[in-house]
Design a protein around this motif. Structure first.
Motif, PDB file in Angstrom:
ATOM      1  N   LEU A 100       8.989  30.931  61.210  1.00  0.00           N
ATOM      2  CA  LEU A 100       9.626  32.041  60.509  1.00  0.00           C
ATOM      3  C   LEU A 100      10.443  31.536  59.321  1.00  0.00           C
ATOM      4  O   LEU A 100      10.392  32.110  58.219  1.00  0.00           O
ATOM      5  N   ILE A 101      11.199  30.456  59.521  1.00  0.00           N
ATOM      6  CA  ILE A 101      12.010  29.907  58.431  1.00  0.00           C
ATOM      7  C   ILE A 101      11.109  29.332  57.339  1.00  0.00           C
ATOM      8  O   ILE A 101      11.410  29.458  56.137  1.00  0.00           O
ATOM      9  N   GLU A 102      10.012  28.733  57.740  1.00  0.00           N
ATOM     10  CA  GLU A 102       9.058  28.219  56.753  1.00  0.00           C
ATOM     11  C   GLU A 102       8.520  29.346  55.867  1.00  0.00           C
ATOM     12  O   GLU A 102       8.408  29.198  54.643  1.00  0.00           O
ATOM     13  N   GLU A 103       8.191  30.471  56.482  1.00  0.00           N
ATOM     14  CA  GLU A 103       7.678  31.604  55.714  1.00  0.00           C
ATOM     15  C   GLU A 103       8.742  32.157  54.765  1.00  0.00           C
ATOM     16  O   GLU A 103       8.438  32.530  53.622  1.00  0.00           O
ATOM     17  N   ILE A 104       9.997  32.180  55.212  1.00  0.00           N
ATOM     18  CA  ILE A 104      11.081  32.656  54.348  1.00  0.00           C
ATOM     19  C   ILE A 104      11.239  31.744  53.129  1.00  0.00           C
ATOM     20  O   ILE A 104      11.392  32.206  51.992  1.00  0.00           O
ATOM     21  N   ALA A 105      11.198  30.422  53.368  1.00  0.00           N
ATOM     22  CA  ALA A 105      11.489  29.463  52.296  1.00  0.00           C
ATOM     23  C   ALA A 105      10.296  29.175  51.394  1.00  0.00           C
ATOM     24  O   ALA A 105      10.485  28.829  50.212  1.00  0.00           O
TER      25      ALA A 105
ATOM     26  N   PHE B 120       7.061  35.779  49.912  1.00  0.00           N
ATOM     27  CA  PHE B 120       8.278  36.462  49.445  1.00  0.00           C
ATOM     28  C   PHE B 120       9.389  35.467  49.110  1.00  0.00           C
ATOM     29  O   PHE B 120      10.574  35.838  49.047  1.00  0.00           O
ATOM     30  N   LYS B 121       9.068  34.216  48.866  1.00  0.00           N
ATOM     31  CA  LYS B 121      10.108  33.206  48.660  1.00  0.00           C
ATOM     32  C   LYS B 121      10.948  33.499  47.421  1.00  0.00           C
ATOM     33  O   LYS B 121      12.146  33.158  47.367  1.00  0.00           O
ATOM     34  N   HIS B 122      10.352  34.125  46.410  1.00  0.00           N
ATOM     35  CA  HIS B 122      11.120  34.436  45.203  1.00  0.00           C
ATOM     36  C   HIS B 122      12.249  35.422  45.512  1.00  0.00           C
ATOM     37  O   HIS B 122      13.327  35.369  44.907  1.00  0.00           O
ATOM     38  N   ASN B 123      12.011  36.336  46.453  1.00  0.00           N
ATOM     39  CA  ASN B 123      13.075  37.260  46.865  1.00  0.00           C
ATOM     40  C   ASN B 123      14.201  36.512  47.579  1.00  0.00           C
ATOM     41  O   ASN B 123      15.390  36.818  47.391  1.00  0.00           O
ATOM     42  N   PHE B 124      13.822  35.544  48.400  1.00  0.00           N
ATOM     43  CA  PHE B 124      14.838  34.761  49.111  1.00  0.00           C
ATOM     44  C   PHE B 124      15.652  33.922  48.132  1.00  0.00           C
ATOM     45  O   PHE B 124      16.893  33.852  48.230  1.00  0.00           O
ATOM     46  N   GLU B 125      14.991  33.281  47.199  1.00  0.00           N
ATOM     47  CA  GLU B 125      15.701  32.455  46.220  1.00  0.00           C
ATOM     48  C   GLU B 125      16.649  33.310  45.376  1.00  0.00           C
ATOM     49  O   GLU B 125      17.772  32.887  45.053  1.00  0.00           O
TER      50      GLU B 125
ATOM     51  N   ASP C  98       7.422  37.940  55.393  1.00  0.00           N
ATOM     52  CA  ASP C  98       6.157  38.671  55.541  1.00  0.00           C
ATOM     53  C   ASP C  98       5.590  38.379  56.933  1.00  0.00           C
ATOM     54  O   ASP C  98       4.949  37.345  57.146  1.00  0.00           O
ATOM     55  N   LEU C  99       5.842  39.271  57.881  1.00  0.00           N
ATOM     56  CA  LEU C  99       5.399  39.052  59.261  1.00  0.00           C
ATOM     57  C   LEU C  99       3.880  39.005  59.358  1.00  0.00           C
ATOM     58  O   LEU C  99       3.328  38.216  60.135  1.00  0.00           O
ATOM     59  N   ARG C 100       3.206  39.822  58.580  1.00  0.00           N
ATOM     60  CA  ARG C 100       1.739  39.803  58.597  1.00  0.00           C
ATOM     61  C   ARG C 100       1.226  38.420  58.207  1.00  0.00           C
ATOM     62  O   ARG C 100       0.280  37.896  58.813  1.00  0.00           O
ATOM     63  N   GLN C 101       1.860  37.838  57.205  1.00  0.00           N
ATOM     64  CA  GLN C 101       1.434  36.519  56.754  1.00  0.00           C
ATOM     65  C   GLN C 101       1.730  35.453  57.795  1.00  0.00           C
ATOM     66  O   GLN C 101       0.953  34.512  57.976  1.00  0.00           O
ATOM     67  N   VAL C 102       2.862  35.592  58.488  1.00  0.00           N
ATOM     68  CA  VAL C 102       3.209  34.621  59.532  1.00  0.00           C
ATOM     69  C   VAL C 102       2.114  34.561  60.584  1.00  0.00           C
ATOM     70  O   VAL C 102       1.650  33.479  60.979  1.00  0.00           O
TER      71      VAL C 102
END
Length: 473
Positions: free
Chosen positions: A356-361, A365-370, A235-239
């Motif tokens: 960026l990696i922190e936001e991914i993990a 949207f972390k549930h999508n990544f997991e 989520d770039l907006r959240q970053v």
């Protein structure tokens, strides 16, 4: 010399005015304070008053010229006569004590500088509300008894506007992440993921022994899927917004870096504009030495210097021919330079690889990544191993920017270069929205604050006598 010249001057002036010649009363001059004052008084009083007054035969003494006092014009004096006497009176007052009166424009210059300096500080400071928490309004820097900097007070609203520009006009996540080489990134991820599985998963040592030959291909598959669905897991907006919301100082630093020359102009121009306005203030004080002149003049100096400086920074937005010149706001004119500084700040302080990696993990949207990771590993792999693998990303986010993975990601994403190119390609109106909201939100408050501070300075100026003695009644 003045007394000797009076008869000839009076004859010439009365003839030019079409008035009947009559003897000039010289006696009052000898009792008047100063021959030059007497000369001015006689000529103005006897020539510039209406013909009816002159033809009545009344002399200077009858018109109000008393020893040691200025002459007062007769009730029938013309406007030009009154104005001429006032100007002459002001001239001799200034000649009598020029240094005292010159303090007025000098103080006005410092008032202009000081009010603009305070205005700039009020944009960014204090970070937290300073004052008594009696009454406050949502997202308003001014409380009933206190103040908070405009930027830290409205960081949520301002960051949203900035996020809109970054996400809709400047960056494309899919485009940026397509620059990553899946094989290279998988190789950089492998040591950290293997260590996390070995230490954090149930039977981790056994599982890493089994999975080691297939770990890099699995990680490569994860990277490819991440590139394809990056907008669903990052989520770039959240970053961007969370970076500013977590640290209120950060947004202020960005605006101060990008607009440092405009802010400096805002402060420094206050001195020049204040000096110019102070000259008019001095003339007004000489002509009308009333108690309200300096406070009102100071208020106008503070108000006008703030208003003019802000207008010159942003207006006109587009290049506008004015005679032989092309006028444009200072900020818009510096678009290439500001673009480089703005993109450098965002790339190095906000859109970094660790963030960026922190936001991914760990982000929204972390549930999508997991889920993406779980689908990429063989079905026989237990959940503890998958969880340990995703945990490796969280640990990588805590590593410093010098970590080989972060160095590679920052280099290949090339966000600074992308931002720089696209900022320079924005229209002048779009580019203005980067900085103008800082002033626009409470522009009127800043201008009025300048007026209030200027009025206070004018009152102090009068109280301490930094304006010369008022003309005698």
């Amino acid at each position: 010399r003045g007394a000797a010249a009076l008869p000839r001057l009076a004859v010439a002036a009365t003839a030019a005015a079409g008035l009947p010649e009559r003897p000039l009363p010289l006696e009052p001059i000898r009792g008047h304070r100063g021959r030059r004052d007497g000369l001015m008084a006689v000529v103005l009083s006897e020539v510039l008053v209406p013909a009816a007054v002159l033809q009545s035969g009344r002399g200077l003494g009858e018109l109000g010229c008393e020893p040691n006092a200025r002459p007062a014009l007769a009730a029938g004096a013309t406007f030009a006569g009154r104005a001429a006497v006032a100007v002459a009176d002001a001239y001799w007052q200034f000649r009598g004590n020029p240094l005292a009166y010159l303090t007025i424009p000098l103080v006005a210059a410092f008032v202009g500088y000081g009010t603009n300096w305070v205005g700039v500080k009020m944009i960014f400071y204090p970070i937290n509300f300073w004052g008594v928490q009696v009454k406050r309004w949502p997202e308003q820097p001014l409380g009933l008894l206190g103040w908070q900097g405009i930027v830290p007070c409205k960081v949520k609203k301002m960051s949203r506007r900035l996020v809109d520009i970054v996400t809709t006009k400047l960056l494309s996540l899919r485009e940026a992440f397509s620059n990553l080489d899946p094989d290279r990134l998988a190789g950089l991820l492998e040591p950290s993921v293997a260590e996390a599985i070995e230490k954090d998963a149930s039977w981790g040592e056994a599982w890493i022994t089994v999975l080691r030959p297939q770990l890099r291909p699995v990680l490569r598959d994860i990277v490819v899927k991440m590139q394809a669905d990056i907008e669903q897991i990052l989520d770039l907006r959240q970053v961007v917004s969370s970076a500013f919301l977590r640290d209120k100082v950060l947004l202020g630093e960005l605006f101060q870096k990008a607009g440092r020359k405009e802010l400096k102009f805002l402060v420094d121009s206050g001195f020049g504009f204040g000096l110019i306005l102070g000259v008019f203030q001095m003339f007004l004080w000489l002509l009308m030495p009333n108690d309200w002149v300096l406070p009102v003049g100071g208020a106008l100096v503070g108000y006008i210097t703030n208003w003019v400086a802000i207008k010159l920074i942003f207006d006109p937005v587009e290049p506008t021919p004015v005679g032989p010149f092309v006028m444009q706001g200072l900020f818009e004119k510096r678009q290439p330079e500001v673009s480089e500084e703005f993109s450098e700040f965002l790339a190095q302080r906000v859109l970094t690889s660790p963030r960026l990696i922190e936001e991914i993990a760990t982000g929204s949207f972390k549930h999508n990544f997991e889920a993406l990771v779980a689908k990429s590993v063989p079905g026989v792999v237990p959940a503890s191993v998958v969880e340990a693998a995703t945990g490796a990303f969280r640990k990588l986010a805590e590593e410093p920017g010098t970590h080989p993975l972060h160095v590679y990601v920052d280099e290949k994403l090339a966000l600074q270069e992308t931002l720089d190119v696209r900022l320079k390609a924005l229209s002048a109106a779009e580019f203005e929205n980067l900085l103008h909201p800082v002033f626009e939100e409470d522009e009127l408050t800043l201008i009025i604050a300048g007026g209030v501070l200027g009025a206070a300075a004018g009152a102090l100026q009068m109280a301490f006598g930094w304006s010369g003695p008022p003309p005698a009644a």
